[in-house]
Design an enzyme around this catalytic site. Structure first.
Site, short mmCIF file in Angstrom:
data_model
loop_
_atom_site.label_atom_id
_atom_site.label_comp_id
_atom_site.label_asym_id
_atom_site.label_seq_id
_atom_site.Cartn_x
_atom_site.Cartn_y
_atom_site.Cartn_z
N LYS A 74 0.83 -1.20 0.00
CA LYS A 74 0.00 0.00 0.00
C LYS A 74 0.87 1.26 0.00
O LYS A 74 1.94 1.28 0.62
CB LYS A 74 -0.89 -0.04 1.24
CG LYS A 74 -1.88 1.10 1.40
CD LYS A 74 -2.68 0.87 2.68
CE LYS A 74 -3.57 2.04 3.01
NZ LYS A 74 -4.30 1.80 4.30
N SER A 151 -8.94 2.68 4.07
CA SER A 151 -8.02 3.31 3.13
C SER A 151 -7.20 2.34 2.29
O SER A 151 -6.45 2.77 1.41
CB SER A 151 -7.06 4.21 3.92
OG SER A 151 -6.28 3.45 4.83
N SER A 175 -9.63 0.18 8.00
CA SER A 175 -9.07 0.32 6.66
C SER A 175 -8.67 -0.99 5.99
O SER A 175 -8.33 -0.99 4.81
CB SER A 175 -7.86 1.26 6.69
OG SER A 175 -8.29 2.57 6.97
#
Length: 482
Positions: A74, A151, A175
């Site tokens: 990520k 996220s 997330s």
């Protein structure tokens, strides 16, 4: 693996399956990496889950349980030595190369994972949608008019679309679990201290942030946690090691029996919950009862204002490293909500800090009491179905400086996702499993929560539910093997 049939074979295998083929020399790691690149090429234009072009070659790695299995990390970390990161922001220009590996990244390498790219995330990770100005919206493989949550949205989109079997994500308020719910995946948040938070991360945002991954199968999550679990050297938080490998938990016959299960479909904030989401959660409770677990409608007593107060502290703590950087990102290049959060981070004092920590402590103690009389809590993961793009706009001018606060932004996010954040505050392990589907064919995640340190229960109950309510056969509209 150049043909479409071979690509379908790749996309339909999980990480454990791929690693077995590589280990048995039925296929080479180079061929698997080639397939991963073909899969990324086939789906990324549709879902927009990469933060930059794939790496020219996979990052170096060792020999371990996942040797040669393609992987993505990520954009908000764990930082990988030499890889420029953007944290979803235009303000970082061409990115900031990491000087060294985050400890979890070192463990991913040691496990043999072949990292081939960087996935999208919202700016500063402060969103339940992945729609940063820098890259534009990441689209849901099940319905490209809808978002993927946040996220860890880019990772979720590309795992769901079959580009890689699993990808890194982190979870500060949901997330991992929220993108898993939106995209029909397993989103496992380990206990506080189960995975390393690494140096320079502000004690993992006071212990509220967990690092792990998104997977398509529960067994991948178990095998990966066995490979990378354990606190880092010098970490402020730790948890006792498991009694046995997590990979064994799903293979223990009919266990566990007679767990005390609570099912809660009402949000602690009082916000309305989508009827299909609530019904999917109720069905899971019914299945657990048929499997022999006593089930009742029950919920911990959660002080919602205390939850928001603690989450506001976490958000400003996550933003604070940008203020400590040798070169601060230019404010005019930041999105509106990010500017607000950074300004509040700069102005917070000791009294506010202690008050927020006290609120977190009260929430933690209340939920710990609940788990003295219950073994498992079942809730929705999200309060709603996956949202259309733009439903929560991180850069809306009406949320700009002087007209918004971090708290008001978080309350808007938590109206959409009210069930995940309390367990970041408390540090309990929690997992979103793709156990429901809407009438329109959208995935619905159901969250299971256990007492601190009891990941073993989540893997065992999750395995029971995977047998009783299988999801592996489902495929989104955008899928590399189609």
């Amino acid at each position: 693996m150049g043909s479409s049939m071979e690509l379908n074979e790749y996309a339909c295998l999980d990480a454990v399956g791929l690693s077995g083929l590589i280990r048995d020399r039925e296929i080479s790691a180079a061929e698997v990496e080639q397939a991963a690149r073909a899969a990324l090429g086939a789906v990324n234009d549709q879902v927009n889950g990469l933060a930059r072009a794939p790496f020219p070659r996979a990052l170096s790695h060792g020999v371990g349980p996942f040797t040669g299995v393609p992987f993505l990390i990520k954009d908000s970390g764990p930082m990988a030595r030499g890889v420029p990161f953007f944290c979803g922001s235009r303000a970082l220009g061409d990115g900031i190369p990491a000087a060294e590996d985050h400890e979890l990244m070192a463990r991913f390498r040691a496990a043999g994972l072949a990292t081939v790219g960087l996935t999208t995330s919202p700016e500063l990770g402060l969103h339940f949608a992945t729609e940063p100005v820098r890259t534009g919206p990441t689209r849901n493989p099940w319905d490209v008019t809808r978002g993927v949550g946040g996220s860890s949205g880019g990772s979720a989109a590309l795992v769901a679309a079959g580009a890689v079997p699993m990808a890194h994500g982190n979870d500060g308020a949901g997330s991992l679990r929220i993108p898993a719910s939106c995209c029909g995946l397993v989103g496992f948040k380990p206990s506080r201290g189960r995975t390393p938070h690494g140096a320079g991360t502000g004690f993992g945002a006071f212990g509220m942030l967990s690092e792990f991954a998104l997977t398509r199968t529960l067994r991948d999550a178990a095998h990966l946690l066995d490979a990378v679990g354990g606190p880092g050297l010098g970490d402020a938080f730790s948890v006792p090691p498991p009694a046995r490998p997590y990979a064994e938990e799903g293979r223990r016959g009919g266990e566990p029996s007679c767990l005390r299960v609570a099912v809660a479909t009402g949000a602690w904030s009082g916000v309305a919950v989508n009827a299909e989401v609530a019904a999917a959660t109720t069905r899971v409770g019914e299945v657990l009862e048929r499997l022999g677990h006593p089930v009742e409608a029950a919920s911990p007593a959660v002080d919602w204002d205390g939850v928001v107060q603690a989450a506001t502290l976490e958000a400003t703590a996550l933003a604070a490293p940008f203020l400590l950087a040798p070169r601060r990102p230019p404010a005019h290049r930041m999105e509106a909500v990010s500017r607000v959060v950074l300004a509040e981070a700069a102005g917070r004092g000791a009294v506010e800090l202690v008050a927020a920590l006290n609120a977190a402590d009260q929430v933690t103690r209340a939920i710990a009491r609940f788990f003295t009389t219950h073994d498992l809590l079942v809730t929705p993961t999200l309060g709603q179905l996956p949202a259309p793009h733009g439903a929560l706009d991180h850069n809306a001018e009406e949320r700009g400086e002087g007209r918004s606060t971090t708290e008001s932004w978080l309350r808007a996010l938590f109206d959409y996702g009210p069930f995940t954040v309390p367990f970041n505050i408390t540090g309990n392990p929690a997992v979103s499993l793709p156990l429901g589907m809407s009438a329109d064919g959208l995935p619905i995640g159901v969250q299971l929560v256990a007492a601190h340190g009891r990941e073993d229960l989540l893997f065992r109950v999750g395995a029971q539910l995977a047998d009783a309510m299988p999801w592996w056969h489902r495929r989104p509209a955008v899928f590399a093997g189609s």
